[in-house]
Design an enzyme around this catalytic site. Sequence first.
Site, PDB file in Angstrom:
ATOM      1  N   ARG A  73      11.734-125.741  46.007  1.00 24.50           N
ATOM      2  CA  ARG A  73      11.165-125.763  44.654  1.00 24.50           C
ATOM      3  C   ARG A  73      12.170-125.286  43.617  1.00 24.50           C
ATOM      4  O   ARG A  73      12.323-125.889  42.567  1.00 24.50           O
ATOM      5  CB  ARG A  73       9.876-124.933  44.578  1.00 24.50           C
ATOM      6  CG  ARG A  73       9.260-125.003  43.194  1.00 24.50           C
ATOM      7  CD  ARG A  73       7.803-124.676  43.175  1.00 24.50           C
ATOM      8  NE  ARG A  73       7.591-123.240  43.115  1.00 24.50           N
ATOM      9  CZ  ARG A  73       6.422-122.677  42.832  1.00 24.50           C
ATOM     10  NH1 ARG A  73       5.365-123.423  42.595  1.00 24.50           N
ATOM     11  NH2 ARG A  73       6.293-121.376  42.805  1.00 24.50           N
ATOM     12  N   HIS A 117      -4.914-131.714  31.113  1.00 25.33           N
ATOM     13  CA  HIS A 117      -5.670-131.556  32.356  1.00 25.33           C
ATOM     14  C   HIS A 117      -7.003-132.288  32.208  1.00 25.33           C
ATOM     15  O   HIS A 117      -7.681-132.141  31.189  1.00 25.33           O
ATOM     16  CB  HIS A 117      -5.902-130.064  32.631  1.00 25.33           C
ATOM     17  CG  HIS A 117      -6.644-129.829  33.901  1.00 25.33           C
ATOM     18  ND1 HIS A 117      -6.040-129.938  35.137  1.00 25.33           N
ATOM     19  CD2 HIS A 117      -7.952-129.549  34.134  1.00 25.33           C
ATOM     20  CE1 HIS A 117      -6.948-129.721  36.071  1.00 25.33           C
ATOM     21  NE2 HIS A 117      -8.111-129.472  35.498  1.00 25.33           N
TER      22      HIS A 117
HETATM   23  C1  GRF Z   1      -4.235-137.677  33.662  1.00 24.87           C
HETATM   24  O1  GRF Z   1      -5.588-137.755  33.994  1.00 24.87           O
HETATM   25  C2  GRF Z   1      -3.861-136.265  33.321  1.00 24.87           C
HETATM   26  O2  GRF Z   1      -4.909-135.537  32.749  1.00 24.87           O
HETATM   27  C3  GRF Z   1      -3.528-135.689  34.673  1.00 24.87           C
HETATM   28  O3  GRF Z   1      -2.901-136.728  35.382  1.00 24.87           O
HETATM   29  C4  GRF Z   1      -3.327-137.984  34.842  1.00 24.87           C
HETATM   30  C5  GRF Z   1      -2.085-138.706  34.460  1.00 24.87           C
HETATM   31  O4  GRF Z   1      -2.293-140.038  34.116  1.00 24.87           O
HETATM   32  N1  GRF Z   1      -2.727-134.506  34.530  1.00 24.87           N
HETATM   33  P1  GRF Z   1      -1.086-140.878  33.503  1.00 24.87           P
HETATM   34  O5  GRF Z   1       0.085-140.797  34.484  1.00 24.87           O
HETATM   35  O6  GRF Z   1      -0.748-140.329  32.167  1.00 24.87           O
HETATM   36  O7  GRF Z   1      -1.613-142.288  33.445  1.00 24.87           O
END
Ligand code: GRF
Length: 196
Positions: A73, A117
Amino acid sequence: MKNIVILISGTGSNMSAIVQRAKTQNWQARFNARVALVLSSTPNAKGLVWAKEHGLPAQVVDHRAFKEAPNPRSAFEAQLIQAIDPLEPHLVVLAGFMRILSPETTRHYEGRMMNIHPSLLPAFTGLNTHQRALDAGCKFAGATVHWVSEELDAGNIIDQAVVPILQTDDEHSLALRVLRAEHQLYPRVIEEHLKR
Ligand code: GRF
């Protein structure tokens, strides 16, 4: 110039919503801001193809390349920081970035790193947010943009978007409704931040 760096791992639909808003709202002229780099933690992220097709500087820092390192990491994150920091970013935007960052790295970008999120935080941190909202019998779901802090999905909330949960929803229909709301929310939050 206010450089924005966007970190992705997959589809990148939030990234493309942000890039499109930057263009239509002319962030370069209005805020002296630009999306300076799209960074992906996986080489096969769909969002990378979109970024390249749209003429954006795009780079991969493949997290799997550090598997053999004594501390995978920190080796991965050192490489990320090496790619990001020469740009002296005004904002680092996590948009579907699927790696959990160490406290050292979140501290390094404190006050400059946002995440989106797919839940109404503080409810449903972590994964499977939509199914968990359905299982809990929630009537509303949504998305949260927050500052990134050491604790996962727990930084200060900047803004949220709320969507209804319908009787007929399953995980997929709800995920799609939330994602559409994200595409409005995230670019708007970033634009508000640039105005300050
Ligand atoms: C979204 O739902 C975001 O909230 C989460 O991962 C997803 C990403 O979608 N963290 P994208 O790659 O932007 O289409």
